[in-house]
Design an enzyme around this catalytic site. Structure first.
Site, PDB file in Angstrom:
ATOM      1  CG  ASP A   9      -1.876  -1.830  -2.552  1.00  0.00           C
ATOM      2  OD1 ASP A   9      -2.779  -1.519  -1.768  1.00  0.00           O
ATOM      3  OD2 ASP A   9      -0.727  -2.153  -2.182  1.00  0.00           O
ATOM      4  CG  ASP A  11      -0.797   1.566   2.669  1.00  0.00           C
ATOM      5  OD1 ASP A  11      -0.634   2.756   2.397  1.00  0.00           O
ATOM      6  OD2 ASP A  11      -1.556   1.159   3.561  1.00  0.00           O
TER       7      ASP A  11
HETATM    8  P1  B16 Z   1      -6.154   1.777   7.793  1.00  0.00           P
HETATM    9  P2  B16 Z   1      -3.602  -1.084   1.085  1.00  0.00           P
HETATM   10  C1  B16 Z   1      -3.910  -1.445   3.713  1.00  0.00           C
HETATM   11  O1  B16 Z   1      -3.731  -0.614   2.614  1.00  0.00           O
HETATM   12  C2  B16 Z   1      -2.593  -1.723   4.419  1.00  0.00           C
HETATM   13  O2  B16 Z   1      -1.738  -2.474   3.577  1.00  0.00           O
HETATM   14  C3  B16 Z   1      -2.858  -2.503   5.683  1.00  0.00           C
HETATM   15  O3  B16 Z   1      -1.642  -2.759   6.356  1.00  0.00           O
HETATM   16  C4  B16 Z   1      -3.812  -1.714   6.588  1.00  0.00           C
HETATM   17  O4  B16 Z   1      -4.128  -2.434   7.773  1.00  0.00           O
HETATM   18  C5  B16 Z   1      -5.069  -1.425   5.801  1.00  0.00           C
HETATM   19  O5  B16 Z   1      -4.766  -0.720   4.614  1.00  0.00           O
HETATM   20  C6  B16 Z   1      -6.081  -0.593   6.607  1.00  0.00           C
HETATM   21  O6  B16 Z   1      -5.535   0.679   6.809  1.00  0.00           O
HETATM   22  O7  B16 Z   1      -5.934   1.314   9.189  1.00  0.00           O
HETATM   23  O8  B16 Z   1      -5.376   3.014   7.419  1.00  0.00           O
HETATM   24  O9  B16 Z   1      -7.628   1.911   7.439  1.00  0.00           O
HETATM   25  O10 B16 Z   1      -2.374  -1.940   1.005  1.00  0.00           O
HETATM   26  O11 B16 Z   1      -4.892  -1.790   0.702  1.00  0.00           O
HETATM   27  O12 B16 Z   1      -3.433   0.239   0.351  1.00  0.00           O
HETATM   28 MG    MG Z   2      -0.163  -2.774  -0.347  1.00  0.00          MG
END
Ligand code: B16
Ligand code: MG
Length: 224
Positions: A9, A11
């Site tokens: 992952d 984030d």
């Molecule tokens: P975006 P991951 C996720 O990333 C985040 O944890 C989540 O908080 C966020 O809403 C989602 O990506 C979408 O992100 O708005 O930048 O497209 O944890 O899957 O790396």
């Molecule tokens: Mg994450």
């Protein structure tokens, strides 16, 4: 069954952008007349932008037309981009470099250990560029390539397919409850990074990559 690939992952595992998502969502909620707490923010981790907005609006007892939701999601993303565009390689989480050095040294009869990114963020390519890790992974699956966010397993099953390996030959590294569930639903071994009290579905839990070795993952996978 050998381990053929590690799927990470983004984030909360490679870089801490969760704080920026939280700040931008909080600002949006405040402009709409309510607040969100850090505890509530846990539910948004790993969840797509549109699903996150739906959870936030429900939290504030608001029901809005689709056009307004599109414009709010885009406003949040603009604030988020303002924050992440200031990131540098120094924002990579502690332990990532050393863990990847171990991964690169791992050779087995099945061939090299492959790596993939599994993030539902549409901003993942920009973030990887900012932190200098655009070339780290053998395959990148991000929010632009999938139709279902976590806890749906699509982001990880697509990563396994692009790497040409079976789901049960993959190990997923996740910090979010929704992400751990996605890995398990995809039929993978899941390492949770965070608290065992929160990541209860994970097969192995460590506080972060800094407190974990590749050997520990292999040992635990074999015991399964
Ligand atoms: P975006 P991951 C996720 O990333 C985040 O944890 C989540 O908080 C966020 O809403 C989602 O990506 C979408 O992100 O708005 O930048 O497209 O944890 O899957 O790396
Ligand atoms: Mg994450």
């Amino acid at each position: 069954m050998p381990i053929r690939a590690f799927l990470f992952d983004l984030d909360g595992v490679i870089v801490d952008t969760a704080i920026y998502h939280y700040q931008a969502w909080k600002r949006l909620a405040n402009e709409l007349g309510f607040d969100i707490s850090e505890e509530f923010n846990e539910k948004l981790k790993g969840v797509s932008r549109t699903d996150s907005l739906d959870l936030i609006l429900a939290h504030g007892n608001l029901s809005l037309p689709d056009e307004e939701k599109t414009s709010l999601a885009s406003q949040k993303n603009q604030w988020y981009l303002d924050l992440v565009s200031r990131m540098t390689p120094e924002d990579v989480l502690p332990g990532v470099a050393s863990f990847f050095a171990q991964v690169r040294k791992t050779t087995r009869s099945e061939g090299p250990l492959l790596t993939g990114l599994g993030s539902v963020s549409k901003n993942a390519p920009l973030i990887l560029e900012r932190i200098g890790l655009a070339d780290l992974f053998d395959v990148i699956i991000d929010g632009n390539k999938i139709s279902k966010g976590k806890p749906d397993p699509e982001v990880f099953t697509k990563g396994a397919a692009e790497l040409g390996v079976n789901p049960d030959e993959c190990v997923v590294f996740e910090d979010a409850v929704a992400g751990v569930e996605a890995g398990k639903r995809g039929g993978m071994f899941v390492v949770g990074l965070g608290s065992p009290d929160v990541l209860t579905q994970a097969d192995l839990v460590a506080p972060s990559l800094e407190q974990l070795t590749v050997d520990q993952v292999f040992d635990q996978f074999e015991l399964k």
